[in-house]
Write a protein that holds these residues in place. Structure first.
Motif, PDB file in Angstrom:
ATOM      1  N   SER A   1     -53.227 -73.692 -89.253  1.00  0.00           N
ATOM      2  CA  SER A   1     -53.178 -73.125 -87.919  1.00  0.00           C
ATOM      3  C   SER A   1     -52.052 -72.124 -87.822  1.00  0.00           C
ATOM      4  O   SER A   1     -51.101 -72.158 -88.595  1.00  0.00           O
ATOM      5  N   TYR A   2     -52.199 -71.212 -86.933  1.00  0.00           N
ATOM      6  CA  TYR A   2     -51.102 -70.320 -86.609  1.00  0.00           C
ATOM      7  C   TYR A   2     -51.180 -69.937 -85.153  1.00  0.00           C
ATOM      8  O   TYR A   2     -52.192 -70.133 -84.492  1.00  0.00           O
ATOM      9  N   LYS A   3     -50.051 -69.443 -84.663  1.00  0.00           N
ATOM     10  CA  LYS A   3     -49.977 -69.109 -83.243  1.00  0.00           C
ATOM     11  C   LYS A   3     -49.923 -67.599 -83.082  1.00  0.00           C
ATOM     12  O   LYS A   3     -49.260 -66.922 -83.859  1.00  0.00           O
ATOM     13  N   ILE A   4     -50.600 -67.114 -82.088  1.00  0.00           N
ATOM     14  CA  ILE A   4     -50.487 -65.695 -81.747  1.00  0.00           C
ATOM     15  C   ILE A   4     -49.842 -65.602 -80.382  1.00  0.00           C
ATOM     16  O   ILE A   4     -50.337 -66.163 -79.409  1.00  0.00           O
ATOM     17  N   TRP A   5     -48.719 -64.923 -80.358  1.00  0.00           N
ATOM     18  CA  TRP A   5     -48.010 -64.837 -79.085  1.00  0.00           C
ATOM     19  C   TRP A   5     -48.476 -63.611 -78.326  1.00  0.00           C
ATOM     20  O   TRP A   5     -47.875 -62.538 -78.417  1.00  0.00           O
ATOM     21  N   LYS A   6     -49.545 -63.759 -77.599  1.00  0.00           N
ATOM     22  CA  LYS A   6     -50.041 -62.629 -76.815  1.00  0.00           C
ATOM     23  C   LYS A   6     -49.195 -62.482 -75.557  1.00  0.00           C
ATOM     24  O   LYS A   6     -48.485 -63.398 -75.166  1.00  0.00           O
ATOM     25  N   ASP A   7     -49.343 -61.340 -74.961  1.00  0.00           N
ATOM     26  CA  ASP A   7     -48.508 -61.079 -73.790  1.00  0.00           C
ATOM     27  C   ASP A   7     -48.781 -62.060 -72.650  1.00  0.00           C
ATOM     28  O   ASP A   7     -47.886 -62.458 -71.931  1.00  0.00           O
ATOM     29  N   ASP A   8     -50.048 -62.421 -72.506  1.00  0.00           N
ATOM     30  CA  ASP A   8     -50.377 -63.209 -71.329  1.00  0.00           C
ATOM     31  C   ASP A   8     -50.661 -64.665 -71.641  1.00  0.00           C
ATOM     32  O   ASP A   8     -50.851 -65.470 -70.743  1.00  0.00           O
ATOM     33  N   CYS A   9     -50.722 -64.988 -72.921  1.00  0.00           N
ATOM     34  CA  CYS A   9     -50.962 -66.396 -73.232  1.00  0.00           C
ATOM     35  C   CYS A   9     -50.589 -66.673 -74.673  1.00  0.00           C
ATOM     36  O   CYS A   9     -50.256 -65.775 -75.429  1.00  0.00           O
ATOM     37  N   LEU A  10     -50.656 -67.926 -75.003  1.00  0.00           N
ATOM     38  CA  LEU A  10     -50.454 -68.300 -76.385  1.00  0.00           C
ATOM     39  C   LEU A  10     -51.815 -68.648 -76.967  1.00  0.00           C
ATOM     40  O   LEU A  10     -52.548 -69.460 -76.407  1.00  0.00           O
ATOM     41  N   LEU A  11     -52.142 -67.983 -78.067  1.00  0.00           N
ATOM     42  CA  LEU A  11     -53.385 -68.338 -78.735  1.00  0.00           C
ATOM     43  C   LEU A  11     -53.041 -69.191 -79.935  1.00  0.00           C
ATOM     44  O   LEU A  11     -52.149 -68.852 -80.700  1.00  0.00           O
ATOM     45  N   VAL A  12     -53.710 -70.319 -80.031  1.00  0.00           N
ATOM     46  CA  VAL A  12     -53.534 -71.115 -81.233  1.00  0.00           C
ATOM     47  C   VAL A  12     -54.840 -71.033 -82.011  1.00  0.00           C
ATOM     48  O   VAL A  12     -55.909 -71.269 -81.463  1.00  0.00           O
ATOM     49  N   VAL A  13     -54.727 -70.637 -83.246  1.00  0.00           N
ATOM     50  CA  VAL A  13     -55.921 -70.468 -84.052  1.00  0.00           C
ATOM     51  C   VAL A  13     -55.935 -71.517 -85.147  1.00  0.00           C
ATOM     52  O   VAL A  13     -54.935 -71.716 -85.833  1.00  0.00           O
ATOM     53  N   TRP A  14     -57.017 -72.244 -85.214  1.00  0.00           N
ATOM     54  CA  TRP A  14     -57.184 -73.188 -86.310  1.00  0.00           C
ATOM     55  C   TRP A  14     -58.184 -72.592 -87.299  1.00  0.00           C
ATOM     56  O   TRP A  14     -59.303 -72.254 -86.942  1.00  0.00           O
ATOM     57  N   SER A  15     -57.758 -72.476 -88.512  1.00  0.00           N
ATOM     58  CA  SER A  15     -58.573 -71.882 -89.538  1.00  0.00           C
ATOM     59  C   SER A  15     -59.125 -72.994 -90.413  1.00  0.00           C
ATOM     60  O   SER A  15     -58.365 -73.773 -90.971  1.00  0.00           O
ATOM     61  N   VAL A  16     -60.425 -73.066 -90.507  1.00  0.00           N
ATOM     62  CA  VAL A  16     -61.013 -74.106 -91.329  1.00  0.00           C
ATOM     63  C   VAL A  16     -61.558 -73.471 -92.604  1.00  0.00           C
ATOM     64  O   VAL A  16     -62.394 -72.578 -92.556  1.00  0.00           O
ATOM     65  N   PHE A  17     -61.065 -73.932 -93.721  1.00  0.00           N
ATOM     66  CA  PHE A  17     -61.528 -73.398 -94.990  1.00  0.00           C
ATOM     67  C   PHE A  17     -62.398 -74.450 -95.656  1.00  0.00           C
ATOM     68  O   PHE A  17     -61.974 -75.591 -95.885  1.00  0.00           O
ATOM     69  N   ASN A  18     -63.606 -74.071 -95.934  1.00  0.00           N
ATOM     70  CA  ASN A  18     -64.531 -74.995 -96.577  1.00  0.00           C
ATOM     71  C   ASN A  18     -64.341 -74.885 -98.080  1.00  0.00           C
ATOM     72  O   ASN A  18     -64.765 -73.928 -98.707  1.00  0.00           O
ATOM     73  N   LYS A  19     -63.703 -75.889 -98.658  1.00  0.00           N
ATOM     74  CA  LYS A  19     -63.388 -75.824-100.080  1.00  0.00           C
ATOM     75  C   LYS A  19     -64.592 -76.158-100.942  1.00  0.00           C
ATOM     76  O   LYS A  19     -64.676 -75.779-102.090  1.00  0.00           O
ATOM     77  N   SER A  20     -65.502 -76.952-100.368  1.00  0.00           N
ATOM     78  CA  SER A  20     -66.607 -77.460-101.177  1.00  0.00           C
ATOM     79  C   SER A  20     -67.654 -76.373-101.395  1.00  0.00           C
ATOM     80  O   SER A  20     -67.628 -75.324-100.766  1.00  0.00           O
ATOM     81  N   GLY A  21     -68.571 -76.684-102.248  1.00  0.00           N
ATOM     82  CA  GLY A  21     -69.647 -75.745-102.514  1.00  0.00           C
ATOM     83  C   GLY A  21     -70.808 -75.942-101.551  1.00  0.00           C
ATOM     84  O   GLY A  21     -71.877 -75.382-101.749  1.00  0.00           O
ATOM     85  N   LEU A  22     -70.639 -76.791-100.590  1.00  0.00           N
ATOM     86  CA  LEU A  22     -71.747 -77.110 -99.694  1.00  0.00           C
ATOM     87  C   LEU A  22     -71.539 -76.499 -98.318  1.00  0.00           C
ATOM     88  O   LEU A  22     -70.410 -76.241 -97.911  1.00  0.00           O
ATOM     89  N   GLU A  23     -72.636 -76.387 -97.663  1.00  0.00           N
ATOM     90  CA  GLU A  23     -72.571 -75.851 -96.316  1.00  0.00           C
ATOM     91  C   GLU A  23     -72.175 -76.966 -95.336  1.00  0.00           C
ATOM     92  O   GLU A  23     -72.643 -78.090 -95.443  1.00  0.00           O
ATOM     93  N   LEU A  24     -71.328 -76.659 -94.399  1.00  0.00           N
ATOM     94  CA  LEU A  24     -70.951 -77.670 -93.404  1.00  0.00           C
ATOM     95  C   LEU A  24     -71.669 -77.352 -92.111  1.00  0.00           C
ATOM     96  O   LEU A  24     -71.744 -76.193 -91.710  1.00  0.00           O
ATOM     97  N   LYS A  25     -72.158 -78.406 -91.477  1.00  0.00           N
ATOM     98  CA  LYS A  25     -72.926 -78.154 -90.259  1.00  0.00           C
ATOM     99  C   LYS A  25     -72.219 -78.690 -89.022  1.00  0.00           C
ATOM    100  O   LYS A  25     -71.414 -79.601 -89.093  1.00  0.00           O
ATOM    101  N   SER A  26     -72.652 -78.162 -87.956  1.00  0.00           N
ATOM    102  CA  SER A  26     -72.153 -78.517 -86.610  1.00  0.00           C
ATOM    103  C   SER A  26     -70.678 -78.879 -86.601  1.00  0.00           C
ATOM    104  O   SER A  26     -70.290 -79.966 -86.211  1.00  0.00           O
ATOM    105  N   ALA A  27     -69.908 -77.962 -87.082  1.00  0.00           N
ATOM    106  CA  ALA A  27     -68.459 -78.163 -87.016  1.00  0.00           C
ATOM    107  C   ALA A  27     -68.036 -78.057 -85.566  1.00  0.00           C
ATOM    108  O   ALA A  27     -68.449 -77.170 -84.844  1.00  0.00           O
ATOM    109  N   ASN A  28     -67.244 -78.981 -85.198  1.00  0.00           N
ATOM    110  CA  ASN A  28     -66.829 -79.012 -83.795  1.00  0.00           C
ATOM    111  C   ASN A  28     -65.359 -79.408 -83.725  1.00  0.00           C
ATOM    112  O   ASN A  28     -64.944 -80.393 -84.304  1.00  0.00           O
TER     113      ASN A  28
END
Lengths: 1155, 158
Positions: free
Chosen positions: A949-976
């Motif tokens: 995750s990382y944070k983006i300090w925008k002028d009007d809000c804080l954005l928190v971004v979660w980055s999901v990296f799929n390490k496997s060779g398979l497709e992941l479904k309905s990530a939530n």
């Protein structure tokens, strides 16, 4: 500070110098030592309170003379102090001696000092001004080489210390944590605990040291640190999950008897320690399966070990049961805990029985069958001679209320209510009864048919109105104002079934008319207000009685002397509503005549309104339609019909109208007076708080000043609008919504009816099996039991108070009110948050004003060129934050090393594996390039995915971004991705965040914008991600991210002038002097540091003073003024938010220390 | 713990320790109300009371009532044991303590309390350690106080 002390002390009569040389004669000394004895005996010999008063006054006079006499030795002073304490204990004022107590603590030898400190701790309270004089003494004693002196100082600090002086002693106390004597370390920990309680942000930086204290080799020190941990974990349990293992290990060792025998209490090892640990574990394991699993073993052992039949083992058992039920459930443990509860409930000892009931009340929602098991005991307790037991039983019943037993339970509650006189109990019980009554009325309406056929106990209209009548009569004017408000709203909004509505309202009207007919009965004002509103609205439903008759009754009430003018206003409003329906109007005219000359302006206003309306019947009928209390009326709010009049006046040279806030602003800038009101308020002054009574509303229209004939229509319109606001749509759930609520309510009906039958069957079965041994009395009890515990039989019972409570929309509405009403009461937040996180409607009053100011500030900035070199670095203001996440790695040697205990190590902070970081870094959102952002940090991973995750300090809000990296060779479904609602944060998902599929070896981002709801130094945002691999089961992975206040701080770009205005408008300020190191001595470098680290905007620099401004998103401004004085930096914060300055000060101090 | 009160059967306050900041007026009001309520209770009744939003835990030793106010989520039974441990400490220090000891040496009773409970929390549970700390501070104390003759009860608390 020190000079103040010096001055004050020198200003005192110069006793001390003389003291030393004179010294009292021995005879006097001897008489002194027995003086207390004499006093006590003298008092005991007296027979009347009056004599006692005389004697003590005399004694106090003597003491007063003695303590201020120059010949009094410190030894005599000590004796005097003891007598003063005694007099105070008896309830007499001895405040003249306070200053002498401080002196004694400062100047006495050890024994005298001890009494001096004791007197101080008994006499003064935390915010007493004299306490400041003690600070120097404490500082001196903390540095003493005499252990006893250090102990005394620490003891007094742990009990009473001025909050603002904490920085003066904090470093000294921190040093004491390393002291070789355990008693000193222990007291130092407790002193820090005290500081944590009164000023948590001041001790934030020493959390690492708390960990050290937790691992101290002395049991006492460790136990003391648990007090701090208990509080901290209560605040934010997720930050301390890593300590679970340690706590479990400690508890294991304690339970296993590894502590020295000294800590045994009646051969139970350290019960206090055990209980504290159990409470901590309960907090840590709440709703957290993984953490809970760690503690199952030790809880099991605790339950097993606590076998001795002694109070203290029961204390431990009770706590253990509580913990078992608070953490993630494990059936085996629950079973054992339930057995324990049985032991309590069935115990002949009354204390244990009470606790058994208490335990039942909190486990009952999870396990309603437990109540069935103990139903006979509960019935017995209901008639227990001890009212405390009775009350706890009612509390228990309150929680197991369902649609079938409600009438019996409410009846029991009302019986209790009739006997109790204590206001607190009345308010509490009345609230509960009202809540139950309203809730089950709604259920009953949903289930009319079912209930009519199944159960005669079921609540109906008549029951509801009668119950509420009892509530209003008893609760009267002490009950919570929500109760009558909710009741009226419920009547007004009604339900889907029109005939039911009709019946309910009609019954209410009839019952009130009957009540009003009773002579010589006085009803509480609130009740009368409710009656008059209902009569005003719904008298039209009556067949027999005419509006005239109702008006006559109301008029009679109005003439009663015992009626408050607020109630009178309600009654007149009701009469006004009834007038268009009435044919003859004698009484109305009489009323008008009487009240148009009333001394009460609001009543007079109402009477005049009625008078004018009365003259125009057609207008009145259109303004006061029947049964339209829930519908809005169209009102020409822009007053367009006055346009002609205004234009005419303007042409004749009248000054154009200025809105209120503009006038206020102009006035402010002219006068330069301190404005103590928060800035935003000036806008809302027109939004008067007329919700409670029509009287208030009329006052509001007074303010608007439309009293001319042309304005009359408008005034009346406004007034009615106001009345509508009371019970109408605004501020509450719109009618439409409540209807949909009713619809969703419908489905559970059949289900419930089945269960009801089930419940009946189980009970009747029981009945049959016991019939043989029953005496008559028992039979009665059984009968009561069957009526009380009906519907509790099966697991699937709809417990209306529990989590399954989606049935009643009433309940939902209620909590919503709570939420909007008080944001600061965070109790019950959990319930409210879970169901309303989306609808939290926090309004920021300052929003508008601030935007305005900011705009203007921006423009002005361009015009002004401030002669500061720092202005050039303006663009620097948004430098990235340097996040310092301190990994507290504990190199604890051993706990209890001398006690032959097993050594444990607190878990190491998990070192994040950063293998994927490079690949992830490349996938940062595009947006990041535009804004400043933090580095990518891995928050969790498993074999398939890695999340950063990382944070983006925008002028009007804080954005928190979660980055999901799929390490496997398979497709992941309905990530939530789901973020748990956090107490202090408001989270909104960005639109592009739904991810049905994550392809193999790719990265996807979830983005959330986060807002801080109230200032908070640091908080955790936790959540989990779920996904499916190849349509198999779904996997869940938890994570959390740390957010600091600084993430939400943005520069506030305003001009010096605006700064001045804002400064005056803020009420909350905090001042602090900070010592600067030599490298910081230059103002500009300090400024630069603050600008960079905290993102403060430098507004101006004037000589050795600087002005800075920032805002906490979304719109809490905070201003900082600072001045350099040699190596002292005087910081002065002001803000519209009360807690923000404290937090910012802390951050500033951190920056200053850091650079 | 919010506060602790010691009072006699006659309703005379013998000791008061407040761990929450309250005004003198409030303190007096609370004391008066509580003394009244507790004294009105019958001996076989429960040792716990709900009072305003607090829990009151009390216990009678001879002629003296010990009364603590705790918060709702606190453990009532262990609070009873806190009271008991305090009485034990007094007993050990004074040598079979009676109400008189506390009346005439109430400052000592305060000192012992401060070593046992600090800021409303249990500070030290080891009897030995508490008494050691008291004795250390007492070292310079003048000779033992002879018990004053009295018309009050000499009944031992324990």
């Amino acid at each position: 500070m020190s000079d103040i002390v010096e001055k004050t002390l020198t200003a005192l009569p110069g006793l001390f110098l003389q003291n030393q040389s004179v010294g009292g004669p021995t005879a006097a000394k001897a008489s002194f030592s027995s003086r207390l004895g004499g006093l006590v005996r003298g008092i005991t010999a007296l027979t009347s309170k009056h004599e006692e008063e005389k004697l003590i006054q005399q004694e106090l006079n003597n003491l007063k003379a003695t303590v201020s006499a120059p010949t009094t030795t410190l030894k005599m002073m000590k004796e005097c102090m003891v007598r003063l304490i005694y007099c105070e204990m008896l309830g007499y004022d001895a405040s003249f001696g306070y200053i002498h107590a401080i002196k004694l603590a400062q100047q006495g030898n050890l024994l005298e000092k001890r009494v001096g400190y004791l007197a101080v701790s008994l006499f003064l309270h935390e915010s007493h001004e004299l306490l400041l004089l003690l600070v120097n003494t404490v500082v001196k004693d903390l540095q003493s080489t005499n252990l006893v002196e250090v102990c005394m100082a620490l003891t007094v600090v742990s009990q009473i210390f001025p909050r603002e002086m904490i920085p003066a002693v904090l470093p000294l106390i921190e040093d004491k944590l390393q002291h070789s004597k355990e008693i000193i370390r222990r007291k130092a920990v407790l002193a820090l605990y005290k500081f944590y309680l009164i000023a948590p942000n001041q001790v934030q930086h020493i959390h690492v040291k708390f960990r050290k204290a937790l691992c101290d080799r002395d049991v006492g020190v460790m136990a003391a640190s648990l007090h701090i941990y208990f509080r901290m974990i209560k605040e934010n349990s997720s930050a301390y999950k890593d300590l679970t293992g340690s706590f479990v290990t400690i508890l294991k060792q304690v339970v296993g008897g590894k502590l020295p025998v000294d800590f045994n209490y009646h051969s139970v090892p350290a019960p206090w320690l055990q209980i504290q640990l159990l409470r901590i574990l309960g907090l840590l394991g709440k709703d957290d399966q993984r953490t809970s699993e760690l503690m199952y073993d030790v809880l099991d052992e605790s339950l097993r070990r606590a076998e001795l039949n002694h109070n203290v083992t029961y204390a431990i058992l009770f706590e253990c049961v509580h913990t078992v039920y608070s953490i993630y459930p494990k059936s085996e443990l629950l079973e054992k805990a339930a057995k324990c509860i049985g032991k309590f409930v069935l115990s002949p000892k009354i204390n244990l029985k009470y606790l058994g009931l208490k335990a039942l009340t909190y486990v009952i929602q999870q396990d309603p069958t437990l109540a069935l098991q103990h139903q006979m005991t509960i019935i017995e307790c209901l008639d227990h001679p001890d009212p405390i037991i009775k009350r706890e039983t009612l509390e228990l019943l309150y929680r197991i209320t369902n649609a079938q037993n409600i009438t019996v339970i409410v009846q029991k509650m009302l019986e209790y209510l009739q006997q109790s006189k204590e206001e607190y109990i009345i308010v509490n019980l009345v609230g509960k009864i009202a809540e139950l009554a309203e809730k089950y009325l709604l259920v009953a309406f949903g289930n009319v048919l079912v209930l009519n056929t199944v159960d005669t106990y079921a609540p109906d209209n008549a029951w509801f109105i009668q119950t509420m009548n009892a509530v209003f009569s008893v609760g009267g004017d002490v009950m919570h104002p929500d109760i009558p408000n909710n009741f009226l709203r419920l009547l007004a909004e009604g339900f889907d079934d029109e005939t039911e509505n009709h019946q309910l309202r009609l019954y209410a009207v009839q019952s009130y008319l009957t009540l009003l007919d009773v002579e010589n009965v006085f009803y509480p004002q609130r009740f009368l207000q409710v009656m008059s509103w209902v009569l005003g609205e719904y008298s039209y439903l009556l067949n027999k009685e005419t509006p005239e008759e109702v008006i006559t009754k109301l008029y009679k009430l109005l003439m009663n002397d015992s009626i408050s003018s607020e109630t009178k206003a309600w009654i007149i409003a009701a009469v006004t509503k009834l007038t268009p329906q009435a044919h003859s109007s004698n009484i109305v005219e009489r009323l008008i005549q009487e009240f148009t000359t009333s001394l009460d302006t609001s009543l007079r206003q109402l009477a005049f309104e009625l008078k004018h309306l009365h003259e125009n019947v057609k207008l009145m009928k259109s303004l006061l339609p029947i049964d339209k209390s829930c519908e809005d009326m169209v009102v020409d709010a822009s007053l367009s019909f006055l346009d002609g009049f205004v234009a005419e006046e303007l042409t004749q040279g009248a000054a154009p109208y200025k809105p209120h806030h503009q006038r206020q602003e102009e006035k402010l800038s002219q006068e330069k007076v301190l404005n103590f009101e928060p800035y935003g308020l000036s806008f809302s002054s027109s939004g008067f708080t007329g919700r409670q009574s029509p009287a208030g509303i009329s006052l509001g229209s007074d303010i608007s000043g439309n009293s001319t004939e042309t304005g009359l229509k408008e005034t009346n319109g406004l007034k009615l609008e106001g009345i509508k606001k009371l019970w109408g749509k605004e501020g509450y759930l719109p009618k439409k919504e409540s209807k949909t609520g009713d619809e969703t309510e419908a489905p559970p009906v059949p289900q419930e009816s089945i269960i009801m039958e089930n419940g009946d069957q189980t009970v009747t079965k029981k009945d049959q099996s016991q019939v043989l041994t029953q005496s008559k009395e028992e039979k009665e009890k059984q009968l009561l039991a069957s009526s009380l515990f009906v519907g509790l039989g099966s697991e699937s019972t709809i417990n209306l108070l529990g989590k399954a409570d989606t049935v009643s929309h009433k309940f939902r509405r209620k909590s919503k009110i709570k939420e909007t009403k008080s944001e600061e009461t965070t109790t019950d937040q959990n319930i409210i948050c879970s169901s309303f996180s989306s609808s939290s409607n926090v309004t920021y009053e300052e929003d508008y004003c601030l935007d305005n100011l900011q705009d203007r500030g921006d423009k002005e900035l361009k015009k002004f060129s401030l002669s500061s070199e720092l202005l050039d670095s303006e663009s620097l203001t948004e430098l990235p934050l340097v996040e310092k996440i301190s990994n507290c790695r504990l190199s604890t040697p051993s706990l209890f090393a001398d006690n032959n205990m097993e050594v444990f190590h607190p878990p190491q902070a998990t070192a994040a594996s950063v293998a994927n970081e490079i690949s992830l870094a490349s996938s940062l959102l595009e947006e990041t390039s535009e804004h400043i952002h933090s580095d990518l940090m891995e928050v969790c991973n498993n074999e398939t995915i890695s999340m950063s995750s990382y944070k983006i300090w925008k002028d009007d809000c804080l954005l928190v971004v979660w980055s999901v990296f799929n390490k496997s060779g398979l497709e992941l479904k309905s990530a939530n991705l789901e973020i748990a609602p956090a107490e202090n944060f408001k989270i909104t998902e960005q639109p592009e965040c739904c991810l049905p599929v994550i392809e193999a070896e790719s990265t996807k981002n979830f983005q959330y914008s986060v807002q801080m709801e109230k200032p908070f130094a640091e908080g955790n945002l936790s959540g989990f991600i779920t996904y499916q691999v190849m349509d198999t089961h779904s996997v869940q992975l938890e994570f959390s991210v740390n957010l600091s206040l600084l993430d939400f701080i943005r520069p506030l770009k305003i001009s010096t002038e605006d700064f001045g205005k804002l400064w005056l408008s803020f009420a909350n300020d905090v001042k602090q002097n900070v010592k600067m190191s030599e490298s910081q001595a230059a103002l500009s470098s300090t400024l630069k540091a603050l600008q960079q680290e905290l993102r403060l905007h430098v507004v101006d620099i004037i000589g050795n003073e600087g002005l800075l401004a920032c805002q906490l998103l979304p719109s809490f401004p905070c201003l900082l003024h600072f001045r350099v004085h040699g190596d002292i930096l005087a910081l002065w914060f002001r803000s519209s938010c009360s807690t923000l300055p404290d937090y910012l000060l802390y951050q500033c101090q951190k920056v200053m220390e850091g650079s | 713990m919010q506060f602790m009160l010691l009072f006699s059967r006659q309703g005379k306050l013998r000791l008061q320790k407040w761990y929450v900041p309250l005004s003198d007026k409030e303190k007096k009001k609370i004391t008066r109300e509580l003394v009244q309520t507790v004294l009105a209770r019958k001996p076989k009744m429960c040792s716990f009371l709900e009072w305003r939003d607090l829990k009151i835990v009390y216990k009678r030793y001879a002629s003296l009532y010990f009364c603590c106010a705790i918060e709702d989520q606190d453990n009532e039974l262990i609070t009873l044991e806190i009271i008991h441990r305090y009485v034990e400490l007094l007993d050990k220090y004074f040598g079979s303590v009676c109400e008189l000891d506390i009346i005439f040496n109430f400052e000592k009773a305060y000192f012992i309390l401060d070593e046992f409970l600090l800021g409303g929390e249990v500070q030290e549970t080891s009897k030995k350690n508490v008494l050691k700390a008291i004795e250390q501070a007492d070292l310079l104390q003048e000779g033992s106080l002879s018990h004053l003759p009295s018309f009050l009860q000499f009944q031992k608390l324990l």
